[in-house]
Design a protein around this motif. Structure first.
Motif, PDB file in Angstrom:
ATOM      1  N   PHE A   1      53.844 -25.803 -35.000  1.00 26.10           N
ATOM      2  CA  PHE A   1      53.267 -26.513 -35.882  1.00 26.10           C
ATOM      3  C   PHE A   1      52.020 -26.382 -36.298  1.00 26.10           C
ATOM      4  O   PHE A   1      51.550 -26.664 -37.674  1.00 26.10           O
ATOM      5  CB  PHE A   1      53.505 -28.128 -35.333  1.00 26.10           C
ATOM      6  N   VAL A   2      50.966 -26.285 -35.649  1.00 22.05           N
ATOM      7  CA  VAL A   2      49.550 -25.946 -35.690  1.00 22.05           C
ATOM      8  C   VAL A   2      49.330 -24.801 -36.773  1.00 22.05           C
ATOM      9  O   VAL A   2      48.633 -24.821 -37.700  1.00 22.05           O
ATOM     10  CB  VAL A   2      48.554 -26.044 -34.493  1.00 22.05           C
ATOM     11  N   VAL A   3      50.133 -23.801 -36.346  1.00 19.60           N
ATOM     12  CA  VAL A   3      49.871 -22.415 -36.985  1.00 19.60           C
ATOM     13  C   VAL A   3      50.684 -22.586 -38.267  1.00 19.60           C
ATOM     14  O   VAL A   3      49.871 -22.163 -39.296  1.00 19.60           O
ATOM     15  CB  VAL A   3      50.579 -21.362 -36.095  1.00 19.60           C
ATOM     16  N   ALA A   4      51.814 -22.933 -38.452  1.00 19.57           N
ATOM     17  CA  ALA A   4      52.353 -23.354 -39.900  1.00 19.57           C
ATOM     18  C   ALA A   4      51.612 -24.079 -40.792  1.00 19.57           C
ATOM     19  O   ALA A   4      51.584 -23.786 -41.877  1.00 19.57           O
ATOM     20  CB  ALA A   4      53.726 -23.876 -39.617  1.00 19.57           C
TER      21      ALA A   4
ATOM     22  N   VAL B   1      48.521 -22.095 -41.786  1.00 12.64           N
ATOM     23  CA  VAL B   1      48.992 -21.147 -42.906  1.00 12.64           C
ATOM     24  C   VAL B   1      49.431 -21.782 -44.164  1.00 12.64           C
ATOM     25  O   VAL B   1      48.803 -21.249 -45.128  1.00 12.64           O
ATOM     26  CB  VAL B   1      50.183 -20.140 -42.203  1.00 12.64           C
ATOM     27  N   GLY B   2      50.076 -22.770 -44.006  1.00  9.82           N
ATOM     28  CA  GLY B   2      50.436 -23.352 -45.341  1.00  9.82           C
ATOM     29  C   GLY B   2      49.232 -24.173 -46.156  1.00  9.82           C
ATOM     30  O   GLY B   2      49.380 -23.831 -47.332  1.00  9.82           O
TER      31      GLY B   2
ATOM     32  N   PRO C   1      60.234 -32.741 -48.319  1.00  6.97           N
ATOM     33  CA  PRO C   1      61.679 -32.494 -47.673  1.00  6.97           C
ATOM     34  C   PRO C   1      61.427 -31.761 -46.276  1.00  6.97           C
ATOM     35  O   PRO C   1      62.125 -31.839 -45.411  1.00  6.97           O
ATOM     36  CB  PRO C   1      62.280 -31.757 -48.746  1.00  6.97           C
ATOM     37  N   LEU C   2      60.477 -30.598 -46.271  1.00  2.67           N
ATOM     38  CA  LEU C   2      60.244 -29.769 -45.108  1.00  2.67           C
ATOM     39  C   LEU C   2      59.672 -30.740 -44.145  1.00  2.67           C
ATOM     40  O   LEU C   2      60.299 -30.581 -42.814  1.00  2.67           O
ATOM     41  CB  LEU C   2      59.072 -28.836 -45.419  1.00  2.67           C
TER      42      LEU C   2
ATOM     43  N   CYS D   1      55.321 -26.783 -41.807  1.00  2.00           N
ATOM     44  CA  CYS D   1      55.091 -25.953 -43.172  1.00  2.00           C
ATOM     45  C   CYS D   1      54.802 -27.177 -44.046  1.00  2.00           C
ATOM     46  O   CYS D   1      54.306 -26.990 -45.052  1.00  2.00           O
ATOM     47  CB  CYS D   1      56.556 -25.369 -43.385  1.00  2.00           C
ATOM     48  N   GLY D   2      55.626 -28.275 -43.992  1.00  2.00           N
ATOM     49  CA  GLY D   2      55.513 -29.379 -44.811  1.00  2.00           C
ATOM     50  C   GLY D   2      54.143 -30.033 -45.168  1.00  2.00           C
ATOM     51  O   GLY D   2      53.523 -30.223 -45.896  1.00  2.00           O
ATOM     52  N   ALA D   3      53.508 -30.117 -43.591  1.00  2.00           N
ATOM     53  CA  ALA D   3      52.042 -30.813 -43.494  1.00  2.00           C
ATOM     54  C   ALA D   3      51.358 -29.744 -44.259  1.00  2.00           C
ATOM     55  O   ALA D   3      50.179 -30.258 -44.892  1.00  2.00           O
ATOM     56  CB  ALA D   3      51.955 -30.952 -42.125  1.00  2.00           C
TER      57      ALA D   3
END
Length: 195
Positions: A54-57, A60-61, A22-23, A128-130
């Protein structure tokens, strides 16, 4: 529903992976809409800022709380014969039902941010989803190398059906790789074709 003396168990990797799709898709839609809007910063700056987010999220995720997951996995006890293994679809439904309003608010915020920084909010969401998908794949590799699937007690998860490495989780349980209806990493188990 588990009876007295029984414990309901959800797959750790499935709980982690539940938010990935979903993210990702809501983020991609928000980023796609954002590209159509020039915004205050312009499309080029918005997309570049979004790519960085995108890269940072994703990083982190994928890396957040890995030490906690590793410690819980190392001390996993064998699941009992009376433990109830929750189906993958039930785990996904519980997580998504528990997070539906957060997902909606995040999507609306990503759409709203397109008027300032086009596509950035959507790419952050997709990142975040990735990251969650990469974390579930990492858990799957651990499961395969240890030849044991990792499970968490359902009553130790948050009310929203998430946080499989939260403070309320005291330990994981382990089963053989054939248990449950999800493959290592939380993906849907492929049906075996008859020989």
């Amino acid at each position: 529903m588990a009876r007295a003396g029984q414990v309901g168990l959800a797959r750790v990797a499935v709980v982690v992976r539940a938010g990935a799709a979903p993210l990702w898709w809501l983020g991609v839609v928000a980023a796609g809409v954002g590209v159509l809007v020039p915004g205050l910063t312009g499309r080029r700056i918005g997309v570049l800022a979004g790519a960085a987010l995108f890269v940072v999220a994703t990083a982190v995720g994928a890396w957040a709380r890995r030490g906690r997951y590793t410690a819980l996995a190392a001390s996993a006890a064998r699941a009992g014969r009376h433990d109830v293994l929750q189906d993958r679809a039930v785990t996904l439904r519980n997580w998504r039902r528990g997070h539906r309003w957060w997902l909606l608010l995040a999507f609306l915020a990503a759409l709203g941010s397109t008027f300032a920084v086009p596509a950035a909010g959507g790419l952050l969401m997709a990142g975040c989803g990735a990251g969650l998908w990469l974390k579930s794949a990492w858990i799957g590799r651990r499961e395969q190398s240890g030849e044991a699937l990792l499970w968490v007690r359902v009553d130790w998860l948050a009310h929203s059906g998430g946080r499989p490495a939260g403070e309320t989780v005291r330990a994981y349980r382990g089963t053989g790789l054939a248990a449950g209806d999800a493959a290592p990493g939380g993906a849907r188990r492929k049906a075996r074709t008859p020989a």
